[in-house]
Design a protein around this motif. Structure first.
Motif, PDB file in Angstrom:
ATOM      1  N   SER A 245      42.033  13.322  48.976  1.00  0.00           N
ATOM      2  CA  SER A 245      43.143  13.804  49.805  1.00  0.00           C
ATOM      3  C   SER A 245      44.433  13.041  49.535  1.00  0.00           C
ATOM      4  O   SER A 245      45.526  13.548  49.811  1.00  0.00           O
ATOM      5  CB  SER A 245      42.787  13.689  51.287  1.00  0.00           C
ATOM      6  OG  SER A 245      41.718  14.546  51.594  1.00  0.00           O
TER       7      SER A 245
ATOM      8  N   SER B 188      43.413  16.619  55.918  1.00  0.00           N
ATOM      9  CA  SER B 188      42.722  17.028  54.704  1.00  0.00           C
ATOM     10  C   SER B 188      41.428  16.236  54.515  1.00  0.00           C
ATOM     11  O   SER B 188      40.402  16.792  54.114  1.00  0.00           O
ATOM     12  CB  SER B 188      43.637  16.840  53.499  1.00  0.00           C
ATOM     13  OG  SER B 188      42.962  17.174  52.320  1.00  0.00           O
TER      14      SER B 188
ATOM     15  N   PHE C  44      38.738  22.002  46.078  1.00  0.00           N
ATOM     16  CA  PHE C  44      39.950  21.534  46.753  1.00  0.00           C
ATOM     17  C   PHE C  44      41.105  21.354  45.766  1.00  0.00           C
ATOM     18  O   PHE C  44      42.215  21.834  46.001  1.00  0.00           O
ATOM     19  CB  PHE C  44      39.678  20.217  47.492  1.00  0.00           C
ATOM     20  CG  PHE C  44      40.906  19.552  48.030  1.00  0.00           C
ATOM     21  CD1 PHE C  44      41.587  20.084  49.115  1.00  0.00           C
ATOM     22  CD2 PHE C  44      41.408  18.401  47.441  1.00  0.00           C
ATOM     23  CE1 PHE C  44      42.735  19.483  49.606  1.00  0.00           C
ATOM     24  CE2 PHE C  44      42.549  17.788  47.931  1.00  0.00           C
ATOM     25  CZ  PHE C  44      43.220  18.330  49.012  1.00  0.00           C
TER      26      PHE C  44
ATOM     27  N   MET D 256      48.333  21.612  51.275  1.00  0.00           N
ATOM     28  CA  MET D 256      47.286  20.660  51.695  1.00  0.00           C
ATOM     29  C   MET D 256      46.367  21.255  52.753  1.00  0.00           C
ATOM     30  O   MET D 256      45.144  21.197  52.615  1.00  0.00           O
ATOM     31  CB  MET D 256      47.928  19.378  52.244  1.00  0.00           C
ATOM     32  CG  MET D 256      48.439  18.455  51.190  1.00  0.00           C
ATOM     33  SD  MET D 256      47.148  17.742  50.163  1.00  0.00           S
ATOM     34  CE  MET D 256      46.474  16.534  51.281  1.00  0.00           C
TER      35      MET D 256
ATOM     36  N   SER E 250      42.490  22.404  51.802  1.00  0.00           N
ATOM     37  CA  SER E 250      41.373  21.748  52.487  1.00  0.00           C
ATOM     38  C   SER E 250      40.699  22.692  53.482  1.00  0.00           C
ATOM     39  O   SER E 250      39.474  22.669  53.637  1.00  0.00           O
ATOM     40  CB  SER E 250      41.839  20.469  53.176  1.00  0.00           C
ATOM     41  OG  SER E 250      42.880  20.736  54.077  1.00  0.00           O
TER      42      SER E 250
END
Length: 185
Positions: A39, A68, A144, A169, A173
């Motif tokens: 992340s 995330s 992702f 983001m 996610s």
């Protein structure tokens, strides 16, 4: 939730716990460590390529990274649960052969059939646990990062960098977590 029954032995309770959806502390820690790293990777992307200053957008980056991290870690958990049973089934014969060869070396005549089956089951669970964790991390990270790149560079490239970051983001996610909840039989 059903009350716990004391009819199970300690070994049976541990076995039921191993095949449940709950994570051990070690697994949870591993998942969150991987999730925070994956992340945080987009911070470089948005800092260097989209020209977003880290200090100006620190709060946004922190919130986006934490949200995330949570969503990607939940994707790891869901994928691990789905993969563990598949891996256990596929590795069953190999694990049984491994245990049988170990027991042949250690004079298996002294070991009962029940104990032999328990050893095979424990080893199969160990192998399935480790392999499903690794596969869940690799699969979720791939999904992702691919989604993040697609959203950031193709779908929302004309948006301002801040809006692009938020949508990319949370979208990447969130979709990763959503895809991990599907069940394919």
């Amino acid at each position: 939730m059903a009350p716990k029954s004391s009819n199970f032995s300690k070994e049976e309770e541990l076995l039921l716990q191993d095949f449940g959806r709950d994570l051990t502390r070690k697994s949870s820690l591993i998942f969150y460590m991987h999730a925070i790293v994956v992340s945080a990777l987009p911070l470089w992307l948005f800092n260097r390529i989209h020209q977003m200053e880290l200090t100006e957008h620190a709060i946004l980056f922190a919130i986006g990274t934490l949200v995330s991290t949570y969503l990607v870690a939940s994707a790891y958990k869901n994928n691990k649960f789905q993969l563990k049973h598949k891996v256990a089934q596929k590795r069953s014969d190999g694990v049984a052969a491994e245990i049988n060869s170990q027991m042949a070396e250690n004079d298996s005549k002294k070991v009962s059939k029940k104990e032999k089956d328990e050893r095979i089951l424990w080893r199969k669970n160990e192998v399935a646990e480790a392999e499903s964790m690794q596969l869940a991390v690799v699969y979720s990270n791939s999904v992702f990062l691919i989604l993040l790149i697609l959203l950031s560079f193709f779908f929302f490239k004309s948006y301002s960098p801040m809006i692009n970051y938020i949508i990319s983001m949370i979208g990447a996610s969130g979709i990763t977590a959503l895809l991990s909840t599907s069940s394919k039989n």
